[in-house]
Scaffold this motif. Structure first.
Motif, PDB file in Angstrom:
ATOM      1  N   GLN A   8       0.898  -1.075   0.003  1.00 53.70           N
ATOM      2  CA  GLN A   8       0.210  -0.067   0.140  1.00 53.70           C
ATOM      3  C   GLN A   8       0.906   1.224  -0.114  1.00 53.70           C
ATOM      4  O   GLN A   8       1.783   1.406   0.694  1.00 53.70           O
ATOM      5  CB  GLN A   8      -0.656   0.140   1.206  1.00 53.70           C
ATOM      6  N   ASP A   9       0.632   2.251  -0.889  1.00 52.14           N
ATOM      7  CA  ASP A   9       1.502   3.473  -0.915  1.00 52.14           C
ATOM      8  C   ASP A   9       1.626   4.081   0.378  1.00 52.14           C
ATOM      9  O   ASP A   9       2.552   4.564   0.757  1.00 52.14           O
ATOM     10  CB  ASP A   9       0.537   4.453  -1.776  1.00 52.14           C
ATOM     11  N   GLY A  10       0.545   4.261   1.329  1.00 49.33           N
ATOM     12  CA  GLY A  10       0.467   4.854   2.604  1.00 49.33           C
ATOM     13  C   GLY A  10       1.668   4.099   3.319  1.00 49.33           C
ATOM     14  O   GLY A  10       2.326   4.754   4.255  1.00 49.33           O
ATOM     15  N   LYS A  11       2.125   2.825   3.303  1.00 43.85           N
ATOM     16  CA  LYS A  11       2.782   2.306   4.096  1.00 43.85           C
ATOM     17  C   LYS A  11       4.271   2.885   3.595  1.00 43.85           C
ATOM     18  O   LYS A  11       5.174   2.873   4.801  1.00 43.85           O
ATOM     19  CB  LYS A  11       3.049   0.520   3.824  1.00 43.85           C
ATOM     20  N   ILE A  12       4.335   3.253   2.838  1.00 50.00           N
ATOM     21  CA  ILE A  12       5.806   3.925   2.290  1.00 50.00           C
ATOM     22  C   ILE A  12       5.741   5.359   2.578  1.00 50.00           C
ATOM     23  O   ILE A  12       6.744   5.844   3.272  1.00 50.00           O
ATOM     24  CB  ILE A  12       6.005   3.793   0.805  1.00 50.00           C
ATOM     25  N   THR A  13       4.536   6.160   2.166  1.00 51.98           N
ATOM     26  CA  THR A  13       4.740   7.434   2.161  1.00 51.98           C
ATOM     27  C   THR A  13       4.377   8.068   3.704  1.00 51.98           C
ATOM     28  O   THR A  13       4.567   9.024   4.013  1.00 51.98           O
ATOM     29  CB  THR A  13       3.747   8.156   1.176  1.00 51.98           C
ATOM     30  N   LYS A  14       3.559   7.414   4.362  1.00 52.38           N
ATOM     31  CA  LYS A  14       3.142   7.832   5.503  1.00 52.38           C
ATOM     32  C   LYS A  14       3.665   6.911   6.750  1.00 52.38           C
ATOM     33  O   LYS A  14       3.272   7.143   8.148  1.00 52.38           O
ATOM     34  CB  LYS A  14       1.453   7.423   5.986  1.00 52.38           C
ATOM     35  N   TYR A  15       4.504   6.249   6.510  1.00 51.06           N
ATOM     36  CA  TYR A  15       4.976   5.033   7.632  1.00 51.06           C
ATOM     37  C   TYR A  15       6.685   5.094   7.381  1.00 51.06           C
ATOM     38  O   TYR A  15       7.522   5.610   8.201  1.00 51.06           O
ATOM     39  CB  TYR A  15       4.322   3.868   7.715  1.00 51.06           C
ATOM     40  N   LEU A  16       6.993   4.395   6.671  1.00 52.80           N
ATOM     41  CA  LEU A  16       8.589   4.203   6.316  1.00 52.80           C
ATOM     42  C   LEU A  16       9.408   5.250   6.233  1.00 52.80           C
ATOM     43  O   LEU A  16      10.560   5.387   6.844  1.00 52.80           O
ATOM     44  CB  LEU A  16       8.873   3.244   5.156  1.00 52.80           C
ATOM     45  N   LEU A  17       8.804   6.261   5.276  1.00 52.67           N
ATOM     46  CA  LEU A  17       9.725   7.560   5.138  1.00 52.67           C
ATOM     47  C   LEU A  17       9.355   8.739   5.967  1.00 52.67           C
ATOM     48  O   LEU A  17       9.868   9.715   5.593  1.00 52.67           O
ATOM     49  CB  LEU A  17       9.545   7.857   3.449  1.00 52.67           C
ATOM     50  N   ILE A  18       8.656   8.419   7.084  1.00 49.59           N
ATOM     51  CA  ILE A  18       8.343   9.376   8.055  1.00 49.59           C
ATOM     52  C   ILE A  18       8.882   9.126   9.243  1.00 49.59           C
ATOM     53  O   ILE A  18       8.666   7.822   9.795  1.00 49.59           O
ATOM     54  CB  ILE A  18       6.822   9.791   8.017  1.00 49.59           C
ATOM     55  N   TYR A  19       9.665   9.955   9.898  1.00 50.50           N
ATOM     56  CA  TYR A  19      10.367   9.710  11.172  1.00 50.50           C
ATOM     57  C   TYR A  19       9.021   9.279  12.074  1.00 50.50           C
ATOM     58  O   TYR A  19       8.093   9.724  12.205  1.00 50.50           O
ATOM     59  CB  TYR A  19      10.807  11.011  11.835  1.00 50.50           C
ATOM     60  N   GLN A  20       9.425   8.084  12.860  1.00 49.58           N
ATOM     61  CA  GLN A  20       8.800   7.452  13.760  1.00 49.58           C
ATOM     62  C   GLN A  20       9.304   7.530  15.196  1.00 49.58           C
ATOM     63  O   GLN A  20      10.522   7.297  15.272  1.00 49.58           O
ATOM     64  CB  GLN A  20       8.410   6.114  13.745  1.00 49.58           C
ATOM     65  N   PRO A  21       9.002   8.111  16.241  1.00 45.39           N
ATOM     66  CA  PRO A  21       9.388   8.148  17.552  1.00 45.39           C
ATOM     67  C   PRO A  21      10.143   6.669  17.982  1.00 45.39           C
ATOM     68  O   PRO A  21      11.018   6.766  18.663  1.00 45.39           O
ATOM     69  CB  PRO A  21       8.632   8.666  18.501  1.00 45.39           C
ATOM     70  N   GLN A  22       9.060   5.572  17.659  1.00 44.02           N
ATOM     71  CA  GLN A  22       9.607   4.310  18.037  1.00 44.02           C
ATOM     72  C   GLN A  22       9.655   3.443  16.666  1.00 44.02           C
ATOM     73  O   GLN A  22       8.909   3.680  15.747  1.00 44.02           O
ATOM     74  CB  GLN A  22       8.792   3.409  18.849  1.00 44.02           C
ATOM     75  N   SER A  23      10.951   2.575  16.660  1.00 44.56           N
ATOM     76  CA  SER A  23      11.079   1.762  15.355  1.00 44.56           C
ATOM     77  C   SER A  23      10.993   2.682  14.215  1.00 44.56           C
ATOM     78  O   SER A  23      10.647   2.177  13.299  1.00 44.56           O
ATOM     79  CB  SER A  23       9.939   0.731  15.491  1.00 44.56           C
ATOM     80  N   ASP A  24      11.617   3.395  14.184  1.00 44.65           N
ATOM     81  CA  ASP A  24      11.990   4.419  13.052  1.00 44.65           C
ATOM     82  C   ASP A  24      12.985   3.779  12.000  1.00 44.65           C
ATOM     83  O   ASP A  24      13.585   3.072  12.164  1.00 44.65           O
ATOM     84  CB  ASP A  24      12.647   5.798  13.317  1.00 44.65           C
ATOM     85  N   LYS A  25      12.182   3.767  10.808  1.00 44.63           N
ATOM     86  CA  LYS A  25      12.864   3.285   9.543  1.00 44.63           C
ATOM     87  C   LYS A  25      13.617   4.185   8.650  1.00 44.63           C
ATOM     88  O   LYS A  25      14.289   4.029   7.821  1.00 44.63           O
ATOM     89  CB  LYS A  25      12.018   2.394   8.762  1.00 44.63           C
ATOM     90  N   SER A  26      13.019   5.472   8.632  1.00 42.64           N
ATOM     91  CA  SER A  26      13.196   6.551   7.728  1.00 42.64           C
ATOM     92  C   SER A  26      14.699   6.781   7.735  1.00 42.64           C
ATOM     93  O   SER A  26      15.158   7.029   6.623  1.00 42.64           O
ATOM     94  CB  SER A  26      12.454   7.879   8.005  1.00 42.64           C
ATOM     95  N   ARG A  27      15.359   6.800   8.801  1.00 46.84           N
ATOM     96  CA  ARG A  27      16.749   7.337   8.906  1.00 46.84           C
ATOM     97  C   ARG A  27      17.696   6.425   8.010  1.00 46.84           C
ATOM     98  O   ARG A  27      18.483   6.620   7.315  1.00 46.84           O
ATOM     99  CB  ARG A  27      17.295   7.623  10.433  1.00 46.84           C
ATOM    100  N   TYR A  28      17.312   5.037   8.456  1.00 47.54           N
ATOM    101  CA  TYR A  28      17.936   4.008   7.578  1.00 47.54           C
ATOM    102  C   TYR A  28      17.812   3.917   6.073  1.00 47.54           C
ATOM    103  O   TYR A  28      18.579   3.792   5.674  1.00 47.54           O
ATOM    104  CB  TYR A  28      17.470   2.523   8.091  1.00 47.54           C
ATOM    105  N   LEU A  29      16.843   3.963   5.672  1.00 49.79           N
ATOM    106  CA  LEU A  29      16.401   4.286   4.265  1.00 49.79           C
ATOM    107  C   LEU A  29      16.956   5.669   3.728  1.00 49.79           C
ATOM    108  O   LEU A  29      17.254   5.519   2.653  1.00 49.79           O
ATOM    109  CB  LEU A  29      14.717   4.459   4.197  1.00 49.79           C
ATOM    110  N   ALA A  30      16.986   6.708   4.582  1.00 48.83           N
ATOM    111  CA  ALA A  30      17.488   8.030   3.916  1.00 48.83           C
ATOM    112  C   ALA A  30      19.163   7.753   3.711  1.00 48.83           C
ATOM    113  O   ALA A  30      19.787   8.358   2.492  1.00 48.83           O
ATOM    114  CB  ALA A  30      17.352   9.153   4.718  1.00 48.83           C
ATOM    115  N   LEU A  31      19.491   7.023   4.374  1.00 53.32           N
ATOM    116  CA  LEU A  31      21.168   6.757   4.271  1.00 53.32           C
ATOM    117  C   LEU A  31      21.137   6.001   2.839  1.00 53.32           C
ATOM    118  O   LEU A  31      22.176   6.213   2.253  1.00 53.32           O
ATOM    119  CB  LEU A  31      21.657   5.619   5.225  1.00 53.32           C
TER     120      LEU A  31
END
Length: 109
Positions: A8-31
């Motif tokens: 689902q597009d929202g899994k990428i645009t509203k979760y994985l690539l958005i900073y999350q206080p817990q279990s953040d993935k956006s920083r790893y993907l930004a690398l």
């Protein structure tokens, strides 16, 4: 992996690539060079990497079967990322939907 992978597009645009206080993935993907401007590339890269990978673990759940898949690929920055993706095939469906991903720390150099 079974065919019929859905992310689902929202899994990428509203979760994985958005900073999350817990279990953040956006920083790893930004690398690896992923951000909201190229989210579709991330979506395609996940699917392409998983289609060529073996299932590391399959677990029955109350809703169907969850699959854990280890994969790696180079992102837009050229950096290799190693991830574990979680997928679920709900009972009585042919589709396998993306749940999440996280860095595969067991495969770091």
């Amino acid at each position: 992996m079974p065919s019929g992978l859905i992310i689902q597009d929202g899994k990428i645009t509203k979760y994985l690539l958005i900073y999350q206080p817990q279990s953040d993935k956006s920083r790893y993907l930004a690398l690896a060079g992923y951000n909201l401007d190229n989210w579709e590339l991330l979506k395609n890269d996940i699917i392409n990497a998983v289609e060529g990978s073996e299932i590391a673990k399959a677990t029955p759940s109350d809703w169907g079967t969850q699959f854990e898949v280890k994969s790696e690929w180079s992102g837009p920055s050229g950096r290799l990322i190693k991830v574990i993706t979680i997928w679920q095939q709900d009972e009585e469906t042919e589709f396998v939907r993306f749940i999440t991903l996280y860095p595969d720390k067991s495969r770091e150099n």
